[in-house]
Write an enzyme that holds these catalytic residues in place. Structure first.
Site, PDB file in Angstrom:
ATOM      1  N   GLU A  67       0.821  -1.315   0.030  1.00  0.00           N
ATOM      2  CA  GLU A  67       0.032  -0.019   0.243  1.00  0.00           C
ATOM      3  C   GLU A  67       1.554   1.189  -0.289  1.00  0.00           C
ATOM      4  OE1 GLU A  67      -3.244   1.910   2.574  1.00  0.00           O
ATOM      5  OE2 GLU A  67      -1.997   0.202   3.097  1.00  0.00           O
ATOM      6  N   LYS A  80      -8.959   3.692  -2.765  1.00  0.00           N
ATOM      7  CA  LYS A  80      -9.399   3.119  -1.274  1.00  0.00           C
ATOM      8  C   LYS A  80     -11.177   3.713  -1.008  1.00  0.00           C
ATOM      9  CE  LYS A  80      -7.476   2.512   2.897  1.00  0.00           C
ATOM     10  NZ  LYS A  80      -6.196   2.387   3.683  1.00  0.00           N
ATOM     11  N   CYS A  91      -5.955  -2.807   2.768  1.00  0.00           N
ATOM     12  CA  CYS A  91      -5.896  -2.346   3.819  1.00  0.00           C
ATOM     13  C   CYS A  91      -7.730  -2.341   4.737  1.00  0.00           C
ATOM     14  CB  CYS A  91      -5.321  -1.238   4.496  1.00  0.00           C
ATOM     15  SG  CYS A  91      -4.811  -0.612   6.208  1.00  0.00           S
TER      16      CYS A  91
END
Length: 331
Positions: A45, A128, A162
């Protein structure tokens, strides 16, 4: 379709505030992974652009604003020259490349994953959906218009970033797209994270690849340029103190750990994924959006339209055409 693919997850630190140097490091690591025979390489990430671990972006002083300016300058435009370079790398080493980046769109930043094929084509991105906790101070929110799953010769490839992996409905949406190679770059770490990845592998009947950065304090700029919260007195700025412990893993559809987790340093962790051989065996027992679903009782509707704050009813070119017509009428 090929029966197996050799996949590598990269555990390494960005070079913070230095995107060109981070791209050089990415190419070095990509070359090493290709030498292992890897056909799919997944980076952590925010690898390009950096994850500002420990920095207090709630600081609205001139120093805090200058830190955000530097972070914004380290981000990349998509598309842009850095994307072109990543595409060139994918072609050079003949790999599918999946990497986390900090995307700059105007003055808003997004935590994004980019996808490239072995011919050097940029395939697309995933932004995200939900920045986690303090990440909302410096990253914007994505939407489901950028949640792709790509058909590859090795299986259907996609990414969930995540703590999006803690969102059951989003996981279900990705299962509904048929994801088989589930890339989960993260800033999390530790035994609980491995447990989450194991659960997803079993729940989704898919291979899960989770690359995580491994960082020492010295991988970030020294103070006063970069102040590590809560106080530098706890983390010596030139030390080998570990501030991000890694823990990258690859897990099979049966919940078996195939590579990692490693908490000792930077490295490449590789496994052979037999999508056609192993996923049907896993799905035989449990297919979360197939024979083990109950659409008559529970179903999910996903809004995959782009969510934009400003919409114009006519394109700029159409407005100009109308203006020209009005000018002609006045003559």
């Amino acid at each position: 379709m090929s029966s197996t693919v050799r996949a590598t997850v990269v555990q390494a630190s960005s070079i913070f505030y230095d995107t060109p140097a981070t791209l050089d490091k990415a190419e070095k690591l990509l070359k090493e992974a290709a030498a292992l025979g890897s056909q799919l390489v997944v980076f952590p990430e925010a690898f390009i652009g950096g994850y500002p671990r420990g920095y207090n972006f709630a600081d609205q002083s001139p120093r805090g604003k200058e830190s955000f300016r530097k972070y914004h300058a380290s981000a990349i435009n998509v598309p842009g020259p850095e994307v072109d370079r990543l595409a060139t790398m994918a072609a050079k080493y003949k790999v599918y490349l999946v990497t986390g980046v900090v995307e700059r769109d105007g003055y808003t930043l997004y935590c994004t994953v980019l996808f490239f094929d072995p011919e050097g084509n940029y395939l697309g991105k995933h932004r995200k959906l939900m920045p986690t906790y303090w990440e909302r101070l410096f990253w914007g929110f994505g939407d489901c218009s950028t949640t792709p799953v790509y058909d590859t010769p090795y299986g259907k490839l996609g990414s969930v970033i995540c703590w999006e992996n803690r969102m059951p409905l989003f996981r279900t949406a990705m299962y509904g797209k048929g994801i088989e190679i589930y890339c989960a770059p993260t800033a999390d770490s530790g035994d609980k994270w491995v447990s989450i990845m194991t659960h997803i592998a079993i729940e989704g009947g898919c291979y899960v690849l989770s690359p995580i950065q491994f960082c020492r304090r010295k991988d970030y700029p020294p103070p006063p340029e970069y102040l590590y919260s809560p106080s530098e007195e706890y983390v010596a700025p030139d030390s080998d103190s570990i501030v991000w412990a890694g823990g990258s893993v690859i897990i099979s559809p049966h919940g078996e750990v195939l590579a990692g987790p490693n908490y000792e340093g930077e490295g490449l962790f590789t496994a052979d994924l037999d999508v056609r051989g192993e996923i049907p065996k896993a799905k035989f027992q449990f297919d979360v959006v197939g024979h083990y679903s109950r659409a008559d009782v529970l179903n999910l509707t996903v809004n995959n339209h782009p969510l934009v704050p400003v919409t114009f009813t006519a394109s700029p070119s159409k407005i100009k055409e109308d203006e020209k017509m009005d000018e002609c009428k006045d003559i």
